[in-house]
Design an enzyme around this catalytic site. Sequence first.
Site: not given
Length: 478
Positions: A158, A162
């Site tokens: 994640y 991002k």
Amino acid sequence: MHLSENEGIENNAFVVTGGLGFLGSALCLELLRRGARQVRAFDLRSSSPWSTLLTHKGVQCIRGDIVRKQDVERAFRGADCVFHLASFGMSGKEMLQFGRIDDVNITGTCHVLDACLHHGIKRLVYVSTYNVVFGGQQIINGNETLPYFPLDDHVDPYGRSKSIAEQLVLKYNGRPFKNKNGNCLCTCVLRPAAIYGPGEERHLPRIITLARLGLLLFRIGDHRVKSDWVYVDNLVLSLILASMGLLDDKPGNGEPPIAAGQAYFISDGSPVNTFEFIQPLLRSLGYQLPNSSLSVDHALVLGKVFWVVYTILYPCLNCWWLPQPFILPSEVHKVGVTHYFSYLKAKEEIGYVPMVTPREGMSATISYWQERKRRTLDGPTIYVWLFCVIGMVSLYSAAFLPDIGLVPRIRDISLFFFRSLWMTRLVFFLSAAAHIIEAFFAWHLAKRVDPANASGWFWQTFVLGFFSLRFLLKRASE
């Protein structure tokens, strides 16, 4: 900036990706309140706890997958500004779905950027994360000059995805539109702290569920560890201000908008220990924080164990019966390592100042959860469930089943306590009868004090007996 309160919002059309979520729905409603001509909530889901309210208020809910380019271009047509909130893999089982994380967070962001250029959308505000610069190292009062955390060193996909997406968004700032009309796309990035507020879907529900089941066994890290939180209304305000910061408030001066190409940390500005922060909420619901503490190193070992186990169970990650992992390595870092940031740049450039204090925000959150608890089925910890279920099954096995498997050992234990098979059977019948009587009493009482959950109270009391009934009696007395 020298702009009016609703500059760039009134009579403009907006698209909010992830618009049916907790943050997205709050942003959609605020845009409407400020006079937006049209607000579109673009989301993979067809419904959410907020979708009915959004539709009633006039938000256009568009179902689509951000990974499908044609869905994105269809939703963006005619928009003046886009808030890109949609993401995947922030916590829990989602964190192990590597392919979907990259598809949504990276490929989806590419589609958003391309659609903005294709349709001539001048403003794009992207919601990123602290994790683009934080990866387990201590950060005290950090700011936007910090370098990106090395992509290969992220402990979860994640944060890495991002970071890539954020850098893409900032790289696209100033890129001319495809129709070559002389205008260009202006982008900026917000890096919010952990979000909380009434209806928050990720952090608090998971913590409260663990506390209710008796599985919140220890704190992680030293009590001096601090991190940031941000109340949902404060984050919505920062999003609005960021979109205004992408307006050219001094036309003709040749300078880009003040927020164009910039990243901003957003928080309440009150770093606090995570466990101390949630303690008032847990106490208001009748739960307690554990006194024992686990070091970060030991918690990381535990997190890696869950990571391995859930990786093995990858094909079942979307199955309803598979619970969320207790904790994962990146979550250990979030609660066990000090990391907080200054919002000074956001204050100076886009005028962000939190309008809701942490005390006010937590008070509203507590009120929401107290009301939610009153509307849902309450019950004992998982240990009581295990005691009752295993106890009744063992008693039945000892009383009636033939000597197979573990039955002889179970029968020996029951005979030690009850002295005879006849007495074992009598105890089972009396226990079963008590559970049945208590279940019907619970159903009758719930019809009066909690009719929406009467069926649930019946079956829970049927299994747990008085261990369940006492919660209903407490609710009736209130």
